[in-house]
Design an enzyme around this catalytic site. Structure first.
Site, PDB file in Angstrom:
ATOM      1  N   GLY A  11       0.683  -1.171   0.039  1.00  0.00           N
ATOM      2  CA  GLY A  11       0.109  -0.035   0.023  1.00  0.00           C
ATOM      3  C   GLY A  11       0.829   1.136  -0.082  1.00  0.00           C
ATOM      4  N   ARG A  72       1.007  -5.037  -5.616  1.00  0.00           N
ATOM      5  CA  ARG A  72       0.815  -6.141  -4.970  1.00  0.00           C
ATOM      6  C   ARG A  72       1.215  -7.107  -5.860  1.00  0.00           C
ATOM      7  NH1 ARG A  72      -0.898  -4.272   0.433  1.00  0.00           N
ATOM      8  NH2 ARG A  72      -2.471  -2.757  -0.156  1.00  0.00           N
ATOM      9  N   ASP A 103       4.832  -4.523   6.277  1.00  0.00           N
ATOM     10  CA  ASP A 103       5.651  -5.764   6.728  1.00  0.00           C
ATOM     11  C   ASP A 103       5.346  -6.667   5.870  1.00  0.00           C
ATOM     12  OD1 ASP A 103       2.672  -5.721   7.130  1.00  0.00           O
ATOM     13  OD2 ASP A 103       2.659  -6.622   9.255  1.00  0.00           O
ATOM     14  N   THR A 125       4.224   3.049   5.502  1.00  0.00           N
ATOM     15  CA  THR A 125       2.885   2.677   5.460  1.00  0.00           C
ATOM     16  C   THR A 125       2.201   3.631   6.358  1.00  0.00           C
ATOM     17  OG1 THR A 125       1.062   1.024   6.389  1.00  0.00           O
ATOM     18  CG2 THR A 125       3.247   0.763   7.327  1.00  0.00           C
ATOM     19  N   ASP A 127      -0.379   2.591   8.510  1.00  0.00           N
ATOM     20  CA  ASP A 127      -0.965   1.875   9.451  1.00  0.00           C
ATOM     21  C   ASP A 127      -0.259   2.038  10.722  1.00  0.00           C
ATOM     22  OD1 ASP A 127      -2.999   1.196   7.504  1.00  0.00           O
ATOM     23  OD2 ASP A 127      -1.820  -0.668   7.164  1.00  0.00           O
ATOM     24  N   ASP A 129       2.099  -0.212  11.800  1.00  0.00           N
ATOM     25  CA  ASP A 129       1.748  -1.642  12.190  1.00  0.00           C
ATOM     26  C   ASP A 129       3.135  -2.334  12.085  1.00  0.00           C
ATOM     27  OD1 ASP A 129       1.783  -1.513   9.393  1.00  0.00           O
ATOM     28  OD2 ASP A 129       0.049  -3.166   9.174  1.00  0.00           O
ATOM     29  N   ARG A 171      -5.607  -1.648   9.379  1.00  0.00           N
ATOM     30  CA  ARG A 171      -5.676  -3.144   9.430  1.00  0.00           C
ATOM     31  C   ARG A 171      -5.760  -3.572  10.850  1.00  0.00           C
ATOM     32  NH1 ARG A 171      -1.709  -5.914   5.224  1.00  0.00           N
ATOM     33  NH2 ARG A 171      -0.185  -4.673   6.650  1.00  0.00           N
TER      34      ARG A 171
HETATM   35  P1  ADP Z   1       2.588  -3.915   2.546  1.00  0.00           P
HETATM   36  O1  ADP Z   1       4.054  -3.972   2.358  1.00  0.00           O
HETATM   37  O2  ADP Z   1       1.920  -2.823   2.473  1.00  0.00           O
HETATM   38  O3  ADP Z   1       2.319  -4.629   3.983  1.00  0.00           O
HETATM   39  P2  ADP Z   1       1.528  -6.441   1.305  1.00  0.00           P
HETATM   40  O4  ADP Z   1       1.224  -7.233   2.562  1.00  0.00           O
HETATM   41  O5  ADP Z   1       0.520  -6.280   0.248  1.00  0.00           O
HETATM   42  O6  ADP Z   1       1.664  -4.810   1.634  1.00  0.00           O
HETATM   43  O7  ADP Z   1       2.779  -7.012   0.679  1.00  0.00           O
HETATM   44  C1  ADP Z   1       3.367  -6.392  -0.454  1.00  0.00           C
HETATM   45  C2  ADP Z   1       4.151  -7.213  -1.646  1.00  0.00           C
HETATM   46  O8  ADP Z   1       5.173  -8.192  -0.695  1.00  0.00           O
HETATM   47  C3  ADP Z   1       3.059  -8.253  -1.783  1.00  0.00           C
HETATM   48  O9  ADP Z   1       2.275  -8.201  -3.040  1.00  0.00           O
HETATM   49  C4  ADP Z   1       4.514  -9.377  -2.374  1.00  0.00           C
HETATM   50  O10 ADP Z   1       4.894  -9.120  -3.736  1.00  0.00           O
HETATM   51  C5  ADP Z   1       5.343  -9.078  -1.361  1.00  0.00           C
HETATM   52  N1  ADP Z   1       5.218 -10.308  -0.218  1.00  0.00           N
HETATM   53  C6  ADP Z   1       4.436 -10.272   0.856  1.00  0.00           C
HETATM   54  N2  ADP Z   1       4.564 -11.139   1.512  1.00  0.00           N
HETATM   55  C7  ADP Z   1       5.725 -12.073   1.094  1.00  0.00           C
HETATM   56  C8  ADP Z   1       5.985 -13.165   1.385  1.00  0.00           C
HETATM   57  N3  ADP Z   1       5.804 -14.017   2.546  1.00  0.00           N
HETATM   58  N4  ADP Z   1       7.113 -13.834   0.686  1.00  0.00           N
HETATM   59  C9  ADP Z   1       7.826 -12.717  -0.235  1.00  0.00           C
HETATM   60  N5  ADP Z   1       6.960 -11.835  -0.704  1.00  0.00           N
HETATM   61  C10 ADP Z   1       6.211 -11.267  -0.166  1.00  0.00           C
END
Ligand code: ADP
Length: 319
Positions: A11, A72, A103, A125, A127, A129, A171
């Site tokens: 995000g 994403r 995260d 972010t 958030d 968080d 979240r």
């Molecule tokens: P944020 O970083 O804001 O928490 P997301 O949770 O959507 O957002 O994570 C962003 C991107 O990070 C995901 O779309 C993916 O490409 C990558 N990602 C998330 N979890 C994993 C994971 N377990 N292993 C590898 N890449 C990951």
């Protein structure tokens, strides 16, 4: 270390541009070459990168969003996909990667580091968080946005003696809701960290009305319930007109406030310092106004954000 890549992922958040700028300008000042990767891990996989000079980050410190784009890309959880991403970076001679995101993005950075490609994570972010930092980049700007929205709701709620429910992002973290509730003078706050029932909430609202309150503003974190449905329930139980406002993506946009610009600039420059000192697999934070770094794996797996019970107590006292 000679060449560094930088990307924004997950995000978006106000201040991401300022963080990219921080990395680029600090890196160039140390004689490094900088590459920007478009659209997060997706662009890394698709090999969409560009060389950045100091003018590539001109006039971005004040802009919301991220000029590199974000995405994403769940496929990044697959090792074969990450392997291609690493090959793309090696092909261009990149030695390290700075990942700005939440995260989820840290998980990707952690995995790349485990596969031998050093990454540094910056918390971007709204958030708030992410473990290991008091504040994330974008949080303070979003807070200002939410408080402004609550102020506007207060005017009209008060005029019409209405109950307003305002759904705030975050979240599974109630920081944004709680701080906005205190700053906005909300009567009630519902957070993911504290179990609540709608019966209890209605009882509290009734008690407030009995005291002579003309209106009530309830701040509630997203994902806890359907706010429109909650509004109907409260209206039925109290006999007062009740409306729900879901602030949504408005909270993610807008020019970053000064706090976020400064935080992002410091963190970006600090990421470069860490890489020059030979660190990889670290995430950057600010704690007690000092730059700190933690093991990225430890931060995800073992570190927890402390819940601000003291702020909750303050909010409750001032109801
Ligand atoms: P944020 O970083 O804001 O928490 P997301 O949770 O959507 O957002 O994570 C962003 C991107 O990070 C995901 O779309 C993916 O490409 C990558 N990602 C998330 N979890 C994993 C994971 N377990 N292993 C590898 N890449 C990951």
């Amino acid at each position: 270390i000679k060449k560094i890549g930088v990307l924004t992922s997950g995000g978006d958040a106000p201040g991401m541009n300022a963080a990219i700028r921080g990395v680029v300008r600090a890196g160039l000042a140390e004689g490094l070459e900088l590459f920007g990767i478009y659209d997060g891990y997706l662009g890394l996989y698709e090999d969409r990168m560009l060389s950045l000079d100091r003018y590539s980050v001109s006039d971005v410190i004040n802009r919301g969003g991220t000029f590199l784009g974000s995405a994403r890309f769940p496929e990044f959880k697959e090792e074969s996909v990450r392997q291609i991403a690493i090959e793309n970076m090696r092909k261009r001679g990149l030695d390290a990667l700075v990942v700005i995101g939440g995260d989820g993005s840290y998980m990707g950075a952690k995995r790349l580091t485990e596969m031998g490609f050093p990454c540094i994570g910056l918390p971007g972010t709204i958030d708030n968080d992410v473990a290991g930092t008091d504040y994330t980049i974008g949080y303070q700007t979003a807070l200002e946005t939410v408080v402004e929205a609550i102020d506007r709701l207060r005017d009209t709620s008060s005029s019409h003696q209405r109950i307003s429910i305002v759904e705030v992002m975050g979240r599974h973290c109630g920081d944004l809701t709680l701080s906005a509730a205190i700053a906005g003078g909300c009567e009630y706050v519902v957070l993911p960290e504290i179990p609540y029932t709608r019966e209890e909430l209605v009882a509290e609202i009734r008690a407030g009305l009995k005291k002579g309150k003309k209106h009530a503003i309830v701040a509630i974190t997203e994902l806890l319930c359907d706010c429109a449905e909650l509004a109907k329930y409260i209206e039925k139980e109290t006999g007062r007109e009740t409306r729900a406002t879901v602030l949504g993506h408005i909270q993610r946009g807008g020019a970053p406030c000064a706090f976020d610009r400064i935080l992002a600039s410091r963190m970006g420059a600090y990421a470069v310092d860490l890489l020059l000192q030979g660190f990889g697999g670290r995430c950057v934070g600010v704690q007690n106004d000092r730059m700190v770094h933690h093991d990225i794996i430890d931060a995800i797996e073992n570190m927890r954000r402390p819940f601000r019970g003291d702020l909750m107590a303050t909010a409750k006292r001032l109801y």
